[in-house]
Design an enzyme around this catalytic site. Structure first.
Site, short mmCIF file in Angstrom:
data_model
loop_
_atom_site.label_atom_id
_atom_site.label_comp_id
_atom_site.label_asym_id
_atom_site.label_seq_id
_atom_site.Cartn_x
_atom_site.Cartn_y
_atom_site.Cartn_z
N HIS A 66 -7.98 9.59 -1.75
CA HIS A 66 -7.32 9.55 -0.44
C HIS A 66 -8.17 10.16 0.68
CE1 HIS A 66 -2.97 9.34 1.27
NE2 HIS A 66 -3.85 9.06 2.21
N ASP A 115 0.84 -1.19 0.00
CA ASP A 115 0.00 0.00 0.00
C ASP A 115 0.88 1.25 0.00
OD1 ASP A 115 -2.91 1.18 0.72
OD2 ASP A 115 -1.37 2.27 1.86
N LYS A 162 -3.08 6.00 -4.15
CA LYS A 162 -4.17 6.92 -3.83
C LYS A 162 -4.01 8.27 -4.53
CE LYS A 162 -3.95 4.82 0.75
NZ LYS A 162 -2.55 4.37 0.62
N TYR A 221 2.83 10.13 -0.05
CA TYR A 221 3.84 9.52 0.80
C TYR A 221 5.25 9.81 0.30
CZ TYR A 221 -0.04 6.62 2.60
OH TYR A 221 -1.22 6.16 3.12
#
Length: 360
Positions: free
Chosen positions: A164, A97, A131, A102
């Site tokens: 997200h 994931d 996402k 990120y």
């Protein structure tokens, strides 16, 4: 002002990334098992001891099977994600994931490319989730966002692409652009083969239900914060009724983001009930939290870059938590959010209070 808050909150999540109820539930329940080759390895490589691991998966509303346990990568420190992904996949994980915000998709892509080249795993045997970030909700931005994600991951498609947050950062009384616009663009990605499955993250049942009026493809997954101190039973039950599978993020309470977001994430694994169950079963509190999530039928994303913990977090499939202890874990009070979302609140936006954001 709201745009500045959006950028600020995004920066917090990006910085955090750089730093590193008993019984299964209907549509979310594990419905099949797969054999995966598991090789005990270290970050530095070297000799491996390999064995097969039987692991459960959840069958989604499009018929695809998603491995129930995945490696979470939010807050994983730069330079460590690459090796963490390699260790995870060599030890049986088949679900990774990530997310654009990120800031680690390129590093994950390097790891995947190496594993494919070495013949450790085939692309079709992995489940990769990413996402769509808040600032890319406009219909013309959605394809640009996934194009960047796919380029960074060095993949032709992802298995699951999520909205997200139900947040855009535009100063307006109503969410702008609306979720309907974003979702139609997400549906187009499926038709184009850019993703096999689409879903959402941090959505309430009210927000999910509203999508029924326009969604041709209904969200297959809703990824939310979930742990014994935030069991979200009503949301899990509501998602089951809608045919949407629930994935648990921050299953250990996200203790490594406590200072940044001002919560007490460490309290999850230190809670007396969690500790008591762990002692009774001879397991760690972390193992109890992860197993509790999986045994409920939700998929779960424990995060670590430490090889031994990555391996330990996957040792879930040869033991169970008795029903009475599952019930005890599922009835802890009070329930507390660790990722409250208060950074999305604004007097000039659609979410002025947390009740607006979560519909609670």
């Amino acid at each position: 002002m709201l745009l500045r808050r959006l950028a600020s909150a995004g920066a917090l999540i990006a910085v955090a990334s750089a730093r590193g109820v008993a019984g299964p539930l209907g549509s979310g329940a594990p419905t099949s098992t797969k054999l995966a080759r598991s090789c005990l390895a270290t970050m530095g490589g070297g000799a491996e001891e390999c064995a097969t691991v039987e692991q459960p998966s959840a069958t989604l509303n499009n018929g695809l099977a998603m491995p129930l346990v995945g490696l979470g990568t939010w807050k994983s420190k730069e330079g460590l994600v690459r090796e963490a992904v390699k260790v995870a996949i060599r030890n049986g994980y088949r679900h990774i994931d990530t997310a654009a915000i990120y800031g680690n998709e390129a590093e994950i892509g390097e790891a995947l490319a190496t594993l494919f080249e070495e013949g450790v795993i085939k692309r079709e045997d992995l489940w990769i989730t990413s996402k769509l970030w808040n600032s890319m909700h406009a219909k013309d931005d959605v394809p640009k966002a996934i194009a960047k994600t796919l380029a960074d991951l060095r993949l032709d498609y992802v298995d699951l692409y999520l909205i997200h947050w139900p947040v855009t950062g535009v100063e307006a009384e109503a969410l702008t652009p609306p979720i309907e616009e974003t979702w139609k663009a997400m549906e187009a990605l499926v038709a184009e083969g850019k993703t096999k499955t689409i879903g959402v993250s941090n959505f309430s049942i009210k927000k999910l239900t509203a999508m029924k009026s326009y969604a041709t493809i209904f969200p297959a997954v809703n990824q939310v914060e979930l742990h014994p101190l935030l069991n979200q039973q009503a949301l899990v039950t509501g998602c089951e009724a809608l045919g949407t599978h629930v994935t648990a993020y921050s299953p250990l309470g996200s203790p490594d983001s406590a200072a940044m977001f001002g919560h007490e994430g460490a309290s999850v694994m230190k809670h007396p009930v969690v500790v008591e169950v762990a002692e009774k079963l001879g397991k760690t509190p972390a193992a109890i939290c992860i197993k509790w999530a999986a045994q409920r039928g939700t998929s779960v994303l424990p995060k670590s870059t430490t090889p031994s913990r990555i391996v330990d977090n996957f040792k879930l499939f040869d033991w169970t938590i008795p029903d009475d202890l599952m019930a005890k874990l599922g009835s802890i009070e009070p329930q507390v959010r660790m990722v409250a979302g208060d950074f999305w609140l604004s007097e000039k936006g659609p979410y002025k209070t947390l009740a607006d954001l979560w519909d609670e």
